[in-house]
Design a protein around this motif. Structure first.
Motif, PDB file in Angstrom:
ATOM      1  N   TYR A 129       2.459   7.372   3.294  1.00  0.00           N
ATOM      2  CA  TYR A 129       3.483   8.093   4.051  1.00  0.00           C
ATOM      3  C   TYR A 129       2.792   9.089   4.972  1.00  0.00           C
ATOM      4  N   ARG A 139       6.548   5.307   6.820  1.00  0.00           N
ATOM      5  CA  ARG A 139       5.783   4.518   5.857  1.00  0.00           C
ATOM      6  C   ARG A 139       4.895   3.577   6.657  1.00  0.00           C
ATOM      7  N   GLN A 173       8.204   8.982  -2.858  1.00  0.00           N
ATOM      8  CA  GLN A 173       9.218   7.936  -2.745  1.00  0.00           C
ATOM      9  C   GLN A 173      10.351   8.155  -3.743  1.00  0.00           C
ATOM     10  N   ASN A 174      10.012   8.530  -4.958  1.00  0.00           N
ATOM     11  CA  ASN A 174      11.057   8.802  -5.971  1.00  0.00           C
ATOM     12  C   ASN A 174      11.930   9.975  -5.552  1.00  0.00           C
ATOM     13  N   THR A 175      11.355  11.017  -4.956  1.00  0.00           N
ATOM     14  CA  THR A 175      12.119  12.169  -4.490  1.00  0.00           C
ATOM     15  C   THR A 175      13.062  11.761  -3.365  1.00  0.00           C
ATOM     16  N   VAL A 176      12.593  10.957  -2.445  1.00  0.00           N
ATOM     17  CA  VAL A 176      13.419  10.498  -1.310  1.00  0.00           C
ATOM     18  C   VAL A 176      14.588   9.644  -1.813  1.00  0.00           C
ATOM     19  N   GLU A 177      14.322   8.773  -2.787  1.00  0.00           N
ATOM     20  CA  GLU A 177      15.373   7.889  -3.306  1.00  0.00           C
ATOM     21  C   GLU A 177      16.459   8.659  -4.049  1.00  0.00           C
ATOM     22  N   GLN A 178      16.132   9.816  -4.619  1.00  0.00           N
ATOM     23  CA  GLN A 178      17.132  10.608  -5.333  1.00  0.00           C
ATOM     24  C   GLN A 178      17.903  11.409  -4.342  1.00  0.00           C
TER      25      GLN A 178
END
Length: 178
Positions: A129, A139, A173-178
């Motif tokens: 990123y 990305r 990525q996990n932070t963005v998806e939440q």
């Protein structure tokens, strides 16, 4: 060390005939390793370059050598040239052993090195990123290289040295998806 024996126990020997040498004694403290180098790799290999020698029999050991000859004739079936490396033998190398050589030429390349956690491995692709503008991120696909010391990885392409990236791609990525 005796590397050839042409006489057996209780064998007769005449001193006046033209018999071959009874024994061949060799100094194996320095040996030659002969490698096949493909035709398209020859421009990067030069006499005087160094090489790392990895022994198949001793995978945890590596030796250093120096190229001292490159054959002028290619093997027509394999399209390879014989490259001879001279190396000090610590007593491990035996005649006929298999080795792998990594050549270190004089060409220099500058590659980006990033924290290993910055590379996201997703469906046979490596991604990082990169910040683009006003808090947005892109990305970008990269081609990963060797894993290096201190949990870092080289990137062969896709990112220039000095470009900013997200240090932990999976957490991002996990932070963005939440």
């Amino acid at each position: 060390m005796i590397t050839e024996q042409n006489v057996t126990n209780a064998g007769g020997v005449k001193s006046l005939d033209n018999s071959p040498n009874l024994f061949t004694i060799s100094d194996l403290s320095r040996v030659w390793i002969v490698c096949d180098v493909y035709e398209n790799d020859l421009p990067t290999v030069r006499v005087g370059d160094t090489a790392d020698i990895h022994l198949t029999a001793y995978p945890d050991r590596a030796l250093k050598g120096r190229i001292n000859n490159i054959a002028v004739i290619l093997d027509p079936a394999l399209r390879t040239a014989k490259v001879r490396i001279e190396v000090a033998n610590p007593g491990l190398l035996r005649i006929g052993m298999f080795v792998t050589a990594t050549f270190h030429g004089h060409t220099t390349e500058t590659r980006a090195v990033v924290p290993a956690a910055a590379v996201l491995h997703l469906h046979d692709r490596d991604l990082v990123y990169v910040p683009v503008e006003s808090g947005r991120f892109e990305r970008r696909e990269v081609i990963g290289g060797q894993m290096l010391a201190e949990h870092t990885q080289e990137l062969r392409s896709g990112l220039k040295p000095g470009e900013r990236i997200v240090a932990n791609a999976l957490v991002f990525q996990n932070t963005v998806e939440q």
